[in-house]
Scaffold this motif. Structure first.
Motif, PDB file in Angstrom:
ATOM      1  N   TYR A 147      15.032  64.562  11.918  1.00 49.55           N
ATOM      2  CA  TYR A 147      15.502  66.297  13.189  1.00 49.55           C
ATOM      3  C   TYR A 147      16.921  65.890  13.034  1.00 49.55           C
ATOM      4  O   TYR A 147      17.688  64.945  12.707  1.00 49.55           O
ATOM      5  CB  TYR A 147      15.620  65.652  14.225  1.00 49.55           C
ATOM      6  N   LEU A 181      20.913  70.307  17.684  1.00 49.00           N
ATOM      7  CA  LEU A 181      20.257  69.163  16.660  1.00 49.00           C
ATOM      8  C   LEU A 181      19.324  70.360  16.421  1.00 49.00           C
ATOM      9  O   LEU A 181      19.184  71.423  16.992  1.00 49.00           O
ATOM     10  CB  LEU A 181      19.520  68.262  17.724  1.00 49.00           C
ATOM     11  N   VAL A 186      15.420  70.695  14.722  1.00 48.43           N
ATOM     12  CA  VAL A 186      13.967  70.347  15.303  1.00 48.43           C
ATOM     13  C   VAL A 186      13.591  71.383  14.323  1.00 48.43           C
ATOM     14  O   VAL A 186      13.186  72.735  14.476  1.00 48.43           O
ATOM     15  CB  VAL A 186      13.520  70.008  16.775  1.00 48.43           C
ATOM     16  N   ALA A 243      10.622  68.457  21.937  1.00 54.68           N
ATOM     17  CA  ALA A 243      11.950  69.133  21.626  1.00 54.68           C
ATOM     18  C   ALA A 243      13.189  68.409  22.805  1.00 54.68           C
ATOM     19  O   ALA A 243      14.148  67.577  22.492  1.00 54.68           O
ATOM     20  CB  ALA A 243      12.548  70.755  21.848  1.00 54.68           C
ATOM     21  N   VAL A 255      13.839  65.189  22.151  1.00 49.11           N
ATOM     22  CA  VAL A 255      13.913  64.818  20.527  1.00 49.11           C
ATOM     23  C   VAL A 255      15.223  64.595  20.717  1.00 49.11           C
ATOM     24  O   VAL A 255      16.715  64.043  20.794  1.00 49.11           O
ATOM     25  CB  VAL A 255      14.658  65.574  19.658  1.00 49.11           C
ATOM     26  N   LEU A 286      19.819  72.155  21.038  1.00 48.50           N
ATOM     27  CA  LEU A 286      18.028  72.325  20.133  1.00 48.50           C
ATOM     28  C   LEU A 286      18.264  73.620  19.471  1.00 48.50           C
ATOM     29  O   LEU A 286      17.948  75.037  20.336  1.00 48.50           O
ATOM     30  CB  LEU A 286      16.774  72.132  20.797  1.00 48.50           C
ATOM     31  N   SER A 291      14.288  75.256  13.420  1.00 48.91           N
ATOM     32  CA  SER A 291      14.047  73.997  11.786  1.00 48.91           C
ATOM     33  C   SER A 291      14.655  74.879  10.681  1.00 48.91           C
ATOM     34  O   SER A 291      16.008  75.234  10.508  1.00 48.91           O
ATOM     35  CB  SER A 291      14.099  73.810  11.113  1.00 48.91           C
TER      36      SER A 291
END
Length: 441
Positions: free
Chosen positions: A268, A288, A290, A299, A302, A328, A331
């Protein structure tokens, strides 16, 4: 003697182990509350002492300076009396900034700290300007050289002020740092500037008597005015930065970011961390990255771990965190190509409606839409008659896929899974389980 069985001892040890984390948490909470109460009491105490000292020093300096015709001591006395207002405003800002959030101020009252610091800085600038004007007036009047008794009285008052103000600076700074209050810290520096002003006044007074140069005293007064005004400008600049949400210290933000990255690991990624001052603490925005296939609940976990790691690292660095906003991102997200189609719930309803139009579909068990980079993907589970053959079910799945892609053009791919009608399957095929299952991509 009563004997205790090993099993009882094991249960007690287990209970203690279970209670220890809760006890540690309770002790930390109690310690934090105790620290906050002690900090508030220390700020209240030193603020009251500072105000009383400023009244005493100010009146004494003005009276002795006027009687002995010392513009430097008069300017220093005006500075001390201005400290009375500064001390009251500083403590008022400190107390107001710690009021809990309410409906009208959901983000709290932290800006009161910056407002109080701005008032303190403005008062210093105004005091410096007034002292400079008074020094100019006294210089043009060309006063006589001081007598020894006048010099002794003025120098004694100035020396006493230096010692008292230095002590107030140290005590106020210590209380302000413990209470994490910019306004109280600004007031501490105000006390230190008053000590510097008294040093300048003392130098001018002694120099006037020893060298016999009358204009040294007004010159020292001008120096006092410059020191006071400079300190005020510095405090005003910091306060304006906080009111305009200037970024928190970049070096410390980078330290916090490294701590969060170390906690979360390489899976992460911390895309961005921003922080700004808000009264006694900071407000942080944590972004972040994820994996795209991670569930919403995973998520969220996280994000919670990231927020906890940020608060813990900030606490270890002596920085209070008022709030953390966690965002979030998947990625594989590409900002410039992101397609804002309809909301997932809207697309899911349209996909479900399209699937139910097929005459062989008895129901939709599940439908979910997800976003993979720039593509919008859908997965739908439909319920078919239990007597349907595998070939027929495969044909239905292919027809549904084509129909959904035509009816919902925002979609790029559709995954259709077919299941038996479980109600009839349980009565007529008890040993079969869920029956046949097919899918079409």
């Amino acid at each position: 003697m009563r004997r205790v069985s090993p099993h009882c001892m094991m249960r007690s040890a287990t209970a203690l182990r279970l209670l220890r984390p809760a006890a540690r948490g309770a002790l930390r909470s109690a310690g934090a509350r105790s620290h906050a109460m002690l900090s508030t009491e220390a700020v209240q105490r030193i603020s009251a002492v500072g105000i009383l000292a400023d009244v005493g020093f100010g009146c004494t300096k003005l009276g002795v300076g006027t009687a002995c015709a010392s513009p430097a001591l008069v300017a220093d006395g005006a500075h001390s009396l201005a400290d009375v207002l500064v001390g009251a405003v500083s403590y008022g800002a400190y107390a107001a900034a710690r009021a809990p959030p309410d409906e009208e101020h959901p983000y709290g009252h932290g800006k009161f700290e910056a407002g109080g610091s701005l008032v303190v800085g403005g008062a210093l600038v105004a005091t410096g300007a007034a002292a400079a004007a008074n020094a100019a007036t006294m210089a043009t009047a060309a006063p006589d050289v001081m007598t020894l008794p006048a010099m002794t009285a003025c120098a004694g008052v100035a020396a006493l002020s230096i010692a008292g103000k230095e002590w107030l600076y140290r005590a106020t700074l210590r209380a302000g740092e413990r209470g994490r209050s910019d306004a109280i810290v600004a007031n501490a520096h105000h006390h230190r500037s008053d000590a510097y002003a008294s040093i300048a006044a003392l130098g001018g007074i002694v120099g006037t008597y020893v060298l016999g140069v009358p204009w040294l005293d007004p010159l020292a007064a001008a120096g006092v005015a410059a020191v006071v005004a400079h300190q005020g400008v510095h405090i005003c600049r910091d306060a304006v930065d906080q009111l305009l949400d200037a970024s928190f210290d970049p070096a410390r933000v980078e330290q916090l970011r490294d701590a969060v990255s170390e906690t979360l690991g390489p899976e992460y990624v911390v895309e961005r961390l921003r922080a700004r001052k808000a009264g006694p603490g900071i407000v942080a925005d944590l972004v972040l990255s994820v994996p795209a296939g991670l569930s919403a609940s995973a998520a969220h976990q996280v994000g919670e771990h990231g927020a906890v790691a940020l608060r813990r690292a900030a606490s270890e660095a002596g920085v209070a965190v008022a709030d953390v906003q966690v965002h979030l991102d998947p990625s594989d997200r590409q900002e410039r190509d992101t397609c804002l189609a309809a909301l997932p719930s809207t697309l899911e309803k349209r996909v479900t409606s399209r699937a139910l139009r097929h005459p062989r579909v008895r129901g939709v068990a599940h439908c979910v839409v997800r976003y993979d980079n720039t593509k919008v993907l859908a997965k739908v589970d439909v319920i078919l008659p239990d007597a349907m053959t595998l070939r027929a079910a495969h044909g239905v799945a292919g027809a549904l896929r084509r129909s959904i892609l035509r009816g919902v053009p925002e979609l790029h791919e559709v995954d259709v899974d077919c299941e038996l009608d479980e109600r009839r399957a349980r009565t007529s095929r008890r040993g079969v389980g869920r029956g046949r299952h097919t899918s079409c991509m």
